[in-house]
Design a protein around this motif. Structure first.
Motif, PDB file in Angstrom:
ATOM      1  N   ASP A 392      -6.538  22.387  -6.727  1.00 43.29           N
ATOM      2  CA  ASP A 392      -6.667  23.552  -5.854  1.00 43.29           C
ATOM      3  C   ASP A 392      -8.137  23.777  -5.542  1.00 43.29           C
ATOM      4  O   ASP A 392      -9.005  23.080  -6.041  1.00 43.29           O
ATOM      5  N   GLY A 393      -8.409  24.738  -4.718  1.00 40.26           N
ATOM      6  CA  GLY A 393      -9.780  25.028  -4.341  1.00 40.26           C
ATOM      7  C   GLY A 393     -10.009  25.018  -2.843  1.00 40.26           C
ATOM      8  O   GLY A 393     -11.008  25.555  -2.351  1.00 40.26           O
ATOM      9  N   HIS A 394      -9.092  24.421  -2.100  1.00 42.88           N
ATOM     10  CA  HIS A 394      -9.220  24.412  -0.638  1.00 42.88           C
ATOM     11  C   HIS A 394      -8.856  25.773  -0.050  1.00 42.88           C
ATOM     12  O   HIS A 394      -8.207  26.615  -0.701  1.00 42.88           O
ATOM     13  N   LYS A 419     -13.136  17.805   0.411  1.00 41.56           N
ATOM     14  CA  LYS A 419     -13.411  17.747  -1.021  1.00 41.56           C
ATOM     15  C   LYS A 419     -13.149  16.331  -1.517  1.00 41.56           C
ATOM     16  O   LYS A 419     -12.195  15.672  -1.088  1.00 41.56           O
ATOM     17  N   TRP A 421     -12.417  13.991  -4.922  1.00 41.71           N
ATOM     18  CA  TRP A 421     -11.842  14.142  -6.258  1.00 41.71           C
ATOM     19  C   TRP A 421     -11.955  12.815  -7.006  1.00 41.71           C
ATOM     20  O   TRP A 421     -11.754  11.741  -6.435  1.00 41.71           O
ATOM     21  N   LYS A 427     -10.898  15.830 -11.292  1.00 44.21           N
ATOM     22  CA  LYS A 427     -11.711  16.992 -10.922  1.00 44.21           C
ATOM     23  C   LYS A 427     -12.464  16.721  -9.624  1.00 44.21           C
ATOM     24  O   LYS A 427     -12.702  15.575  -9.230  1.00 44.21           O
ATOM     25  N   ASN A 428     -12.860  17.823  -8.977  1.00 46.62           N
ATOM     26  CA  ASN A 428     -13.622  17.770  -7.734  1.00 46.62           C
ATOM     27  C   ASN A 428     -15.098  17.547  -8.065  1.00 46.62           C
ATOM     28  O   ASN A 428     -15.676  18.283  -8.863  1.00 46.62           O
ATOM     29  N   THR A 431     -18.251  18.415  -2.364  1.00 43.85           N
ATOM     30  CA  THR A 431     -17.611  19.123  -1.246  1.00 43.85           C
ATOM     31  C   THR A 431     -18.527  19.059  -0.027  1.00 43.85           C
ATOM     32  O   THR A 431     -19.731  19.295  -0.135  1.00 43.85           O
TER      33      THR A 431
END
Length: 521
Positions: A392-394, A419, A421, A427-428, A431
Motif C-alpha cells: 500500500d502507499g499509493h 513506486k 518495490w 518493501k518500497n 518513489t
C-alpha cells in the motif's frame, strides 16, 4: 289419408291425441323411442298419446307401370340407370379420396424431411455456439486456498453449476502446475546467467531520441490509444483504442496489418501470444477476445470469453504462451488456457471489494501482480491462487504494473506517481512523483533487459535502472506531442532501439534515434 311421416297410405294407422295427425304405427313408435316428441309439431309425445285407428284391410293398388310387361321393363331400366349413376358417383368419390390421401402422404413426408434438416442445422448451430463460447462442462476440482467464483453470463444450459448457482471451474490441474514450475525453473536458471545484450541502445543514444513517426491508427471520432504491446521478433505493434478496435501494425513498413473489430466498447488491454500468431484483447464491454492470425494476414476472432461481470482492465500472458490472466473491475481475475479459451479458475480476494485496474505476470510466471482501484498492489502465488503480499502507499487507482527482467524489481503507477518495490524484502525503496497532484501517472514499463524504466503522464520520462541504494538517473523527458496531456501507454522496442507511445489522440508515436530509422516520417 296418408301418413304424416312417409306420405303413403299407412298399413297400421294411428292418430296423435295431441295434434290429431295420422301416422304409420311402426314409424311413429320408432320416432318416439328415439326423440320423445312429435316429428311434425315438435311437442313432447309418448306411446300413450297415440291411438290406433280401426280400418278395413287395405289393399295397395298396383302401380300403373307394373300393369304391363313393357311398363315393368321400363321401371327396371330406370332402377338400373339410377344404380349405375350411383355407382359411378361412388367411384368418382373414391378416386378423389385416393388423390387427397396421396397428396397428404407426400406433404407429410416432405414435412418430416424439413423437420429432420432443421434439427440437424439446429444441432450444428448449437455445436458451433458451444465451441465458440467454450462451454465445456467439466468436473469441479478446487485448488487448496482458492476462492473460486462465477460471474460470467454464458448460457446456463451449456455450463455446469454448483448448488449455489455458481459456475464450476475445473481448477489449475497438477499437470498445469508442473508446466508452470518447469517454465519457472528454466527461466530462473537463465536469469542467473543473464547478461545485458551488446545490442542494447546505450544511454547516450536514448538522450538523443526524438519523435520519428506518428501513425493515425484509430478513428477520429473516438480518439485515444489505451494499451499497446510489441512482438519483438516480428517488430509488430498491437494497440487498443477508445474506438473499440484493436490494431496490429507493422512498424518497419508503417502499414496496418489488421484491424480487429468486435468489441462494443473501448479496448483496455492488448497482448501478443504464441509468437505473434495470437492477440488477446480485454474490453470495457466485459469480454475478452482471442484473435488468431490467418493466411491473408488478418486476425480473426477465435474465442469470445464472457466470464467477467464488469470492465476487463488488464490482460497478461504467461511465459509459456499457453496460459493468460485477465483482471476486471468485478474484483476477480481469471486464469485461462490459451488454446481452448477455457477459464480454469476465477479468483476473488474475499477481504477486498475494489476492482482490479492492472495486472502482470512475473517474468518467471509463478507470481502474478495486480493493482486495484483502492490503491493496493497485490502479489499472488499462481499455483495456489493465494494472496501472498500486499503493497500500500499509493493514492488513486493503480493504473499500471511492470516487473523487471532481473526478477526482483516491481514498478507500479498510480495517481501519485511511480513506486519501486523490492520483491526480496517486500518493501518500497524509491518513489517518483514527476507531476502535480492533479496529473496522474498513466503508465510505467521496464525495458526487456531491465536496464531502463519509462513512465508516462503529461509527458514521457526515461530513467536508467540502478540498484536499490544507488540513484536512478533521469535520462530524458519527451513532451506529449498529442496535446492531450495523457500518455496512456508506452513500451520499449527491441533492445530499447525505440519507444512506442500511445496517447489520448488516435496516433501511435515512435521515439528513436534520428537518421538510423529508415521509415518515412
Amino acid at each position: 289419408m296418408n301418413c304424416s311421416i312417409s306420405g303413403e297410405v299407412p298399413e297400421d294407422p294411428v292418430v296423435s291425441k295431441k295434434s290429431g295427425l295420422l301416422f304409420e304405427k311402426r314409424l311413429i313408435e320408432r320416432h318416439i323411442s328415439d326423440y320423445g316428441k312429435c316429428p311434425i309439431t315438435g311437442e313432447p309425445l309418448t306411446a300413450d298419446d297415440i291411438i290406433p285407428v280401426k280400418t278395413g284391410k287395405i289393399v295397395k293398388p298396383r302401380p300403373v307401370q307394373a300393369a304391363s310387361i313393357p311398363g315393368m321393363l321400363g321401371m327396371f331400366q330406370i332402377e338400373w340407370d339410377g344404380l349405375m349413376l350411383s355407382n359411378f358417383a361412388l367411384e368418382q368419390q373414391l378416386h378423389t379420396a385416393r388423390q387427397e390421401l396421396s397428396h397428404a402422404l407426400y406433404q407429410h413426408d416432405a414435412a418430416c424431411r424439413v423437420i429432420a434438416r432443421l434439427k440437424k442445422e439446429r444441432d450444428e448451430a448449437r455445436g458451433l455456439l458451444a465451441q465458440a463460447e467454450r462451454q465445456i462442462p467439466m468436473a469441479a476440482t478446487t485448488a487448496v486456498g482458492t476462492t473460486t467464483v462465477s460471474n460470467g453470463k454464458r448460457a446456463a444450459e451449456d455450463e455446469d453449476t454448483g448448488p449455489d448457482g455458481k459456475k464450476i471451474r475445473p481448477g489449475i490441474s497438477h499437470s498445469v502446475i508442473e508446466t508452470l514450475t518447469e517454465c519457472n525453473a528454466g527461466l530462473s536458471q537463465q536469469r542467473k546467467k543473464r547478461q545485458i545484450p551488446a545490442t542494447l541502445a546505450p544511454v547516450d543514444a536514448l538522450v538523443r531520441y526524438t519523435q520519428l513517426n506518428s501513425f493515425p491508427l484509430h478513428k477520429t471520432n473516438k480518439p485515444g490509444i489505451l494499451s499497446l504491446d510489441i512482438h519483438y521478433a516480428k517488430d509488430i505493434i498491437a494497440t487498443g483504442g477508445v474506438d473499440s478496435n484493436a490494431v496490429v501494425f507493422d512498424r518497419p513498413s508503417g502499414q496496418i496489418i489488421s484491424t480487429l473489430s468486435g468489441h462494443s466498447k473501448r479496448v483496455t488491454s492488448v497482448k501478443f501470444a504464441a509468437e505473434g500468431e495470437l492477440v488477446v484483447s480485454g474490453s470495457a464491454d466485459k469480454t475478452v477476445r482471442v484473435w488468431q492470425s490467418s493466411e491473408n494476414g488478418n486476425y480473426d476472432c477465435r474465442h469470445v470469453l464472457k466470464d467477467h461481470t464488469a470492465e476487463v482492465q488488464a490482460v497478461t500472458v504467461h511465459a509459456t504462451n499457453n496460459y493468460f490472466v485477465t483482471a476486471s473491475l468485478d474484483s476477480t481475475w481469471c486464469f485461462y488456457d490459451l488454446a481452448s479459451g477455457l477459464c480454469l479458475t476465477q479468483v476473488a480476494d474475499a477481504s477486498e471489494s475494489e476492482g482490479y485496474t492492472s495486472a502482470a505476470f512475473h517474468p518467471d510466471g509463478l507470481i502474478l501482480g495486480t493493482g486495484t482501484s483502492g490503491s493496493l498492489v497485490k502479489i499472488w502465488d499462481v499455483k495456489s491462487q493465494a494472496n501472498v503480499a500486499k503493497f500500500d502507499g499509493h493514492v488513486g487507482s493503480v493504473t499500471a504494473i511492470s516487473f523487471s527482467e532481473n526478477g526482483y524489481f516491481l514498478a507500479t503507477a498510480a495517481h501519485d506517481g511511480v513506486k519501486l518495490w523490492d520483491l526480496r524484502k517486500l518493501k518500497n525503496f524509491r518513489t517518483f512523483a514527476p507531476y502535480d497532484e492533479n496529473t496522474p501517472t498513466q503508465s510505467v514499463e521496464f525495458d526487456h533487459s531491465g536496464s531502463y524504466l519509462a513512465l508516462g503522464g503529461s509527458d514521457i520520462r526515461v530513467y536508467q535502472v540502478a540498484s536499490v541504494k544507488a540513484d536512478w538517473n533521469h535520462i530524458k523527458t519527451f513532451p506529449d506531442l498529442s496535446g492531450t496531456g495523457k500518455a496512456t501507454c508506452l513500451k520499449f522496442g527491441p533492445d530499447a532501439t525505440y519507444i512506442a507511445v500511445g496517447s489520448m489522440d488516435r496516433n501511435l508515436r515512435i521515439f528513436g534515434l534520428p537518421g538510423e530509422d529508415q521509415m518515412e516520417g
